[in-house]
Structure formats: C-alpha cells, structure tokens
Scaffold this motif. Structure first.
Motif, PDB file in Angstrom:
ATOM      1  N   ASP A 140      23.410  31.208  60.534  1.00  0.00           N
ATOM      2  CA  ASP A 140      23.840  32.533  61.083  1.00  0.00           C
ATOM      3  C   ASP A 140      25.089  32.811  61.039  1.00  0.00           C
ATOM      4  N   VAL A 141      25.378  34.110  60.243  1.00  0.00           N
ATOM      5  CA  VAL A 141      26.824  34.493  60.378  1.00  0.00           C
ATOM      6  C   VAL A 141      26.889  36.036  60.693  1.00  0.00           C
ATOM      7  N   ALA A 142      28.086  36.276  60.900  1.00  0.00           N
ATOM      8  CA  ALA A 142      28.542  37.655  60.908  1.00  0.00           C
ATOM      9  C   ALA A 142      29.461  38.185  59.873  1.00  0.00           C
ATOM     10  N   LEU A 143      29.456  39.267  59.592  1.00  0.00           N
ATOM     11  CA  LEU A 143      30.215  39.823  58.315  1.00  0.00           C
ATOM     12  C   LEU A 143      31.078  41.110  59.167  1.00  0.00           C
ATOM     13  N   CYS A 144      32.444  41.200  58.721  1.00  0.00           N
ATOM     14  CA  CYS A 144      33.309  42.155  58.953  1.00  0.00           C
ATOM     15  C   CYS A 144      33.337  43.032  57.770  1.00  0.00           C
ATOM     16  N   GLU A 145      32.962  44.340  57.632  1.00  0.00           N
ATOM     17  CA  GLU A 145      32.923  44.958  56.606  1.00  0.00           C
ATOM     18  C   GLU A 145      33.706  46.468  56.798  1.00  0.00           C
ATOM     19  N   ASP A 146      34.484  46.834  55.448  1.00  0.00           N
ATOM     20  CA  ASP A 146      35.023  48.051  55.482  1.00  0.00           C
ATOM     21  C   ASP A 146      35.243  48.200  53.923  1.00  0.00           C
ATOM     22  N   GLU A 147      35.895  49.328  53.692  1.00  0.00           N
ATOM     23  CA  GLU A 147      36.162  49.828  52.352  1.00  0.00           C
ATOM     24  C   GLU A 147      37.785  50.319  52.392  1.00  0.00           C
ATOM     25  N   THR A 148      38.069  49.966  51.053  1.00  0.00           N
ATOM     26  CA  THR A 148      39.557  50.565  50.875  1.00  0.00           C
ATOM     27  C   THR A 148      39.610  51.373  49.516  1.00  0.00           C
ATOM     28  N   PHE A 149      40.647  51.876  49.162  1.00  0.00           N
ATOM     29  CA  PHE A 149      40.468  52.792  47.974  1.00  0.00           C
ATOM     30  C   PHE A 149      41.747  52.521  46.980  1.00  0.00           C
ATOM     31  N   HIS A 150      41.547  52.477  45.537  1.00  0.00           N
ATOM     32  CA  HIS A 150      42.624  52.180  44.717  1.00  0.00           C
ATOM     33  C   HIS A 150      42.651  52.786  43.523  1.00  0.00           C
ATOM     34  N   PRO A 151      42.486  54.160  43.490  1.00  0.00           N
ATOM     35  CA  PRO A 151      41.681  55.041  44.358  1.00  0.00           C
ATOM     36  C   PRO A 151      40.119  54.799  44.391  1.00  0.00           C
ATOM     37  N   ARG A 152      39.680  54.306  43.586  1.00  0.00           N
ATOM     38  CA  ARG A 152      38.155  54.007  43.596  1.00  0.00           C
ATOM     39  C   ARG A 152      38.028  53.202  44.826  1.00  0.00           C
ATOM     40  N   PRO A 153      36.482  53.451  45.271  1.00  0.00           N
ATOM     41  CA  PRO A 153      36.201  52.872  46.477  1.00  0.00           C
ATOM     42  C   PRO A 153      35.998  51.375  46.380  1.00  0.00           C
ATOM     43  N   CYS A 154      36.438  50.317  47.255  1.00  0.00           N
ATOM     44  CA  CYS A 154      36.246  48.893  46.967  1.00  0.00           C
ATOM     45  C   CYS A 154      35.873  48.479  48.138  1.00  0.00           C
ATOM     46  N   LEU A 155      34.363  47.700  48.353  1.00  0.00           N
ATOM     47  CA  LEU A 155      33.786  47.492  49.540  1.00  0.00           C
ATOM     48  C   LEU A 155      34.104  46.004  49.460  1.00  0.00           C
ATOM     49  N   VAL A 156      34.389  45.692  50.878  1.00  0.00           N
ATOM     50  CA  VAL A 156      34.955  44.300  51.203  1.00  0.00           C
ATOM     51  C   VAL A 156      34.193  43.685  52.377  1.00  0.00           C
ATOM     52  N   ALA A 157      33.526  42.606  52.255  1.00  0.00           N
ATOM     53  CA  ALA A 157      32.966  41.925  53.355  1.00  0.00           C
ATOM     54  C   ALA A 157      33.438  40.349  53.648  1.00  0.00           C
ATOM     55  N   SER A 201      35.046  31.733  59.016  1.00  0.00           N
ATOM     56  CA  SER A 201      35.506  30.758  57.777  1.00  0.00           C
ATOM     57  C   SER A 201      36.574  31.785  56.801  1.00  0.00           C
ATOM     58  N   GLY A 202      36.634  32.896  57.119  1.00  0.00           N
ATOM     59  CA  GLY A 202      37.418  33.805  56.187  1.00  0.00           C
ATOM     60  C   GLY A 202      36.695  33.828  54.672  1.00  0.00           C
ATOM     61  N   TYR A 203      35.691  33.607  54.540  1.00  0.00           N
ATOM     62  CA  TYR A 203      34.882  33.625  53.004  1.00  0.00           C
ATOM     63  C   TYR A 203      34.660  34.879  52.667  1.00  0.00           C
ATOM     64  N   ILE A 204      34.941  35.411  51.648  1.00  0.00           N
ATOM     65  CA  ILE A 204      34.612  36.860  50.966  1.00  0.00           C
ATOM     66  C   ILE A 204      33.558  36.688  50.226  1.00  0.00           C
ATOM     67  N   PRO A 205      32.218  37.050  50.688  1.00  0.00           N
ATOM     68  CA  PRO A 205      30.983  37.201  49.595  1.00  0.00           C
ATOM     69  C   PRO A 205      31.143  38.515  48.964  1.00  0.00           C
ATOM     70  N   VAL A 206      31.805  39.533  49.371  1.00  0.00           N
ATOM     71  CA  VAL A 206      31.403  40.617  48.779  1.00  0.00           C
ATOM     72  C   VAL A 206      33.213  41.385  48.619  1.00  0.00           C
ATOM     73  N   GLU A 207      33.281  41.631  47.460  1.00  0.00           N
ATOM     74  CA  GLU A 207      34.580  42.481  47.156  1.00  0.00           C
ATOM     75  C   GLU A 207      34.608  42.873  45.638  1.00  0.00           C
ATOM     76  N   THR A 208      33.919  44.176  45.691  1.00  0.00           N
ATOM     77  CA  THR A 208      33.749  44.970  44.341  1.00  0.00           C
ATOM     78  C   THR A 208      33.949  46.270  44.577  1.00  0.00           C
ATOM     79  N   TYR A 209      34.144  46.839  43.212  1.00  0.00           N
ATOM     80  CA  TYR A 209      34.413  48.364  43.209  1.00  0.00           C
ATOM     81  C   TYR A 209      33.093  49.047  43.059  1.00  0.00           C
ATOM     82  N   CYS A 210      33.008  50.074  43.761  1.00  0.00           N
ATOM     83  CA  CYS A 210      31.634  50.936  43.658  1.00  0.00           C
ATOM     84  C   CYS A 210      31.792  52.401  43.714  1.00  0.00           C
TER      85      CYS A 210
END
Length: 551
Positions: free
Chosen positions: A153-170, A175-184
């Motif tokens: 069982d895990v938790a996810l910290c989620e947020d978005e940033t902009f470059h300027p296109r939205p980048c979703l990060v979880a 552990s600090g592992y990144i399962p999600v880091e993608t432009y949408c």
C-alpha cells in the motif's frame, strides 16, 4: 601469428569501414610483433598494407607523447575514452545542466580532441543515442522489478507544474520514486486518473492515500478515480494564513513605527522650544504653554509606543499560531510522545485558528484577509480526517497482529511513536527542532526495546519493527517532495529554455534509477525493495565507441 580476418565480420557491402575497436587491436598486435615487416604483418591480419600504413601515420601525427599515443591506440585506452565520454555525458549533461559546448570545450582543454571527436554535432549525436538508451533502461527495469515486487500500500504526492505546458507529477513520498511525470494538455480528474493508471500499470501497489492541495481535480481524482483517502497539504494551509496575516500585520507595525518616530521628533522639538524659552525668557508666560505642549507630546509618544507594542505582539501571536499548527498536527504529542486521537488534535488546532481569528479581529483586517483565514480553517475537517485515517490504518494492523493489550500499548506508545518521530525529525524546518524530535524518537525506541517487546523472539521483534516503520510512514501531511521536484524541473526548464517530452522522460529515469541518497540507495531500490541494474553499465554495453576527430 594466426591470421585474423576482421573484415569477414563486418564487411557486408563495398563501402567497408574498419571499426575503431578493430583498429586498436591490430595496432596493439603490431607493436608486439617486433621484427615483423609491415607487408608480412598486414597479410597475416588480413589488412591492406596501405591501410596499416595510414593507421600508423595517423597515430604518429597525433599531438601527443608517443607513450600517450600508444595508450589511446590500444584496447585499454579506447575503453578508458569510452568510459570517460559516457560518464561526462551522463553526469554533467544528462543529469546536470551542462551544455554540449561545455563538454566540447573540456575535451579541447584536456587535449583529448585529438583522439576523439569533440565537435557539437558528434556530441549531440551521442547525447541523443544516450537518451534513447536511458529511456529503454528505465522501461525494462520498471517491468522487471514490477513483476518481482511484493504487494504494498502506498501514498502518492501529486501536483502539477507548467513549462508552460502542464506537467503532472506524482511521487511516492517514502521511497521518492516517481511513477508519473508527464506533459498533458489538461489537469482535470479524468487526466489524472489516466496518467496515474498508466504510471502504475504492472506494479503491485495499491494507492490508499493522496497528498495534494485542494484543487478540485485532484480531490475528485483521489475520491472517485483511486478510492483513496485525500490528505491536505499543511503547507498550503499555513501559506493561506500567511497571506492573510503577515503583510497586513507587518504594514500596521510599520505604520506604528513611523507614528512613534514622528511622535518622538515632536516631543524633542517641544522640549527644545521649552528649553530655549526657559533659557532666554525665564519669566515669560509662554513657558507654561510650552510645558503643556511637552506633556502632550509625551503622552502622544507613549500612546504611539503602546500601539507599536500591540502591533508587535499581534505579529508574534499570529506567527506562533501559524507555526503551532505544524507542531500540533501530529498523531502523537511532540513533548511526551503519547498518542493523540482526532478529538484531541481538533482541540489543539481549533485553539490555533481561534488565536489567529482573534488577532485578525483585533487588528481589524480586511474582509479579504478574513475570507482567507476562513478558507484555511475549512481544511481543518480534512486534516482531522487524516488523523482518523492514520489511526484506522494502525488499528487494522494491530488486529492482524493479535497482540496482547500490554504488547499493543508498548507497540503504539513507544515503538510506533519512536519510528514516527525519527521520520518527522528529518522533515523539521530547523536544526534545533530536528534534534528535539530525533532525541524524542530515540528515547521512545529505547523504552520500547527495554519493555515487554524485548521478551518476544528476535524474528517477531524484527517483524514488529518493520510494521512500525510502515505504519509511521502512513501519516503524510505534506507534498513537499513533489513541490521540490517541480522546483528542480523549473530550474532545468530555465537552463534549457524548454524540456522536451524525451528529455523529461530521461530526467525521470535518472531520478528513479541513477541518483542515490546518502545511504547509497536509489528511489527504485527503495520502492521495489530490490536493487535495479546498473544504468552506466547498460550504456557502456550499448553505445558505440567515441568517434575519431575529423581529419
């Protein structure tokens, strides 16, 4: 000497070129074949004599000492160049912010540009091939390790940033592992559901908690998409309160300071006028009037000083209340280490909000500030729900363990709380606070290991320690890990002017499989609980030898 036909391995067309790895082997063999003529050696090796002469002339023309030239025209020297080039690109260009022109300049300054291509085009070609291989490594290791990992069982910290296109990060915060880091193109709940599902595909994980701000898309994603508990970010609560109180109260204090300075000057001028009058015209009736003016200015100065003290006290009260939210928002008392349920935490946090609202009322802050405070207070419901979620999860573990009441009390009150404060100490904002929490955690753990739990078999003690660590990590009150990652991405975006999708994927793989903490582990190793393959070895096995400089 046996004849070796190198061409038979690679010469499939008329446009045949000798590989660099072949040429250094032949040149090394020629150095060892002392006394053999060029013609005889060329026949034995299956190499045209003119080609051998060209290689020897090229080697002699190098602007290097003969011993150095012999080294770089040998298999060992080529292996060194290969390793050096891969390390330069991986560490400084792929994982850092060094540009390709800086690498070219480095090769020129070291004199290596005479044995390997240093032009921008050649370095860019290698960089592109390396990025492709890094992505391939990440995909293969993710699938391999995901198939072997234990269910968790895990938790996810989620947020978005902009470059300027939205980048979703979880990020998985433990552990600090990144399962999600993608432009949408969007950041609504449906988009989050899709990218998280793709990021966790093939992984034996169950997301039971999401930590983020109060964006409606993220709330709906946690509630409807994952069926997970949503934990609010304490930082955003404190930030909202800071926006509502810091600047308005500081402005009032500054005005009070200016009023005090003005009153002080008025009092000094009145005293100077009175003193001048008394020295020049002691019998004048004006002196009484000036004396009254001095008394009035003294009263004004005292009142201004009192207003300043009041403003300073309000600032301090608001500051302590804001920080107090962080001190109180724990499932354990930060002084005694004893468990605190949601009801007790509610009492403490409400007292902090009451103090802030009291300061805002006394300072007559604007309606806008009052609304910000009210908005922050509404999150209190979710904060208390997170406390309740934590204790429900702990209780579920205790039921599975079937411990006696005495052992259960020792587990929760000493072992679990001790591990919790060790984790919390690493996240404290000041060194003093970190030392306090660490000392508390160590004291609780020592008490646990000397108590009833010490009578259990070693294997069971180790199992309880592991479960206590896992339970302690369940309480997540901050998405600082993903906020920090967004900051790093912003720096890369700033230095490179843009982050392509390929470059973003490379950075994700490097974060997960290459960067190590002080304990020597990567995020992937902590997440999958198995060490991944070595990325650098993967690149050495798959990328070509460095090209020779153009002649």
């Amino acid at each position: 000497m046996d004849t070796v036909d190198f061409r038979s391995k690679t010469q499939g067309t008329e446009q045949f070129r000798w590989e660099r790895g072949q040429t250094v082997v032949i040149l090394a063999a020629y150095r060892e074949a002392a006394g053999t003529s060029q013609r005889e050696f060329a026949q034995q090796m299956g190499v045209p004599r003119s080609t051998l002469q060209h290689w020897l002339e090229r080697k002699a023309s190098l602007d290097l000492e003969p011993e150095v030239a012999d080294f770089f025209e040998s298999p060992v020297g080529l292996a060194f160049l290969r390793r050096l080039t891969m390390a330069l690109h991986l560490v400084f260009e792929e994982n850092g912010s060094c540009g390709l022109r800086h690498i070219s300049h480095f090769l020129e300054l070291t004199g290596l540009n005479c044995v390997m291509a240093s032009s921008y085009g050649s370095q860019q070609k290698l960089s592109s091939a390396m990025e492709t291989e890094i992505i391939a490594f990440g995909e293969q290791e993710r699938l391999r390790l995901g198939a072997q990992m234990p269910r968790k069982d895990v938790a996810l910290c989620e947020d978005e940033t902009f470059h300027p296109r939205p980048c979703l990060v979880a990020i998985e915060p433990v552990s600090g592992y990144i399962p999600v880091e993608t432009y949408c193109d969007g950041r609504d709940a449906a988009t989050w559901n899709q990218v998280v599902q793709e990021g966790l595909e093939g992984l034996s994980v169950n997301v039971i908690q999401c930590v983020s701000d109060e964006a409606r898309g993220l709330l709906a994603h946690a509630r409807d998409g994952l069926g997970a508990h949503h934990s609010p970010d304490l930082f955003h609560v404190q930030q909202e309160l800071s926006h509502a109180t810091v600047c308005p109260l500081a402005s009032q204090r500054r005005r009070a300071e200016e009023a005090l300075e003005s009153a002080h000057l008025d009092r000094e001028r009145a005293q100077a006028d009175r003193d001048a009058c008394q020295s020049q015209c002691p019998q004048s009736e004006v002196g009484e009037s000036l004396e009254r003016q001095v008394a009035d200015t003294q009263q004004c100065e005292a009142a201004a000083e009192a207003r300043l003290v009041t403003c300073q006290q309000r600032e301090q009260r608001a500051k302590e209340a804001r920080r107090g939210l962080g001190h109180d928002y724990h499932p354990f008392d930060t002084v005694t280490g004893q468990p605190c349920d949601a009801e007790e935490i509610a009492r403490r946090l409400n007292a902090r909000f009451d103090e802030i609202e009291s300061v805002a009322g006394e300072a007559d802050l604007s309606e806008r500030c009052q609304k910000k405070i009210a908005k922050a207070r509404r999150v209190l419901v979710a904060m208390l729900a997170t406390i309740a979620f934590f204790w429900r999860s702990v209780q579920a573990q205790l039921q599975a363990l079937s411990l006696s009441p005495e052992l259960e009390e020792a587990f929760v009150g000493s072992l679990l709380s001790g591990h919790y404060f060790l984790l919390a100490s690493a996240k404290a904002s000041t060194a003093e606070r970190r030392q306090e929490l660490r000392a508390l955690g160590e004291r609780l753990l020592n008490h646990a290991r000397d108590g009833p739990l010490s009578e259990l078999p070693d294997e069971q003690q180790s199992r309880l320690e592991q479960i206590a660590e896992q339970c302690a990590a369940l309480f997540q009150r901050s998405s600082s890990s993903v906020e920090g990652r967004n900051g790093r991405l912003a720096l890369w975006h700033h230095s490179l002017h843009r982050l392509s999708e390929k470059r973003l994927r490379v950075l994700t793989v490097l974060h997960n499989f290459f960067i190590r903490r002080s304990d020597g582990t990567t995020a992937a190793e902590r997440f999958f609980e198995t060490a991944p393959g070595d990325l650098f070895t993967w690149l050495l096995d798959r990328l070509p030898d460095p090209a020779r400089p153009a002649t």
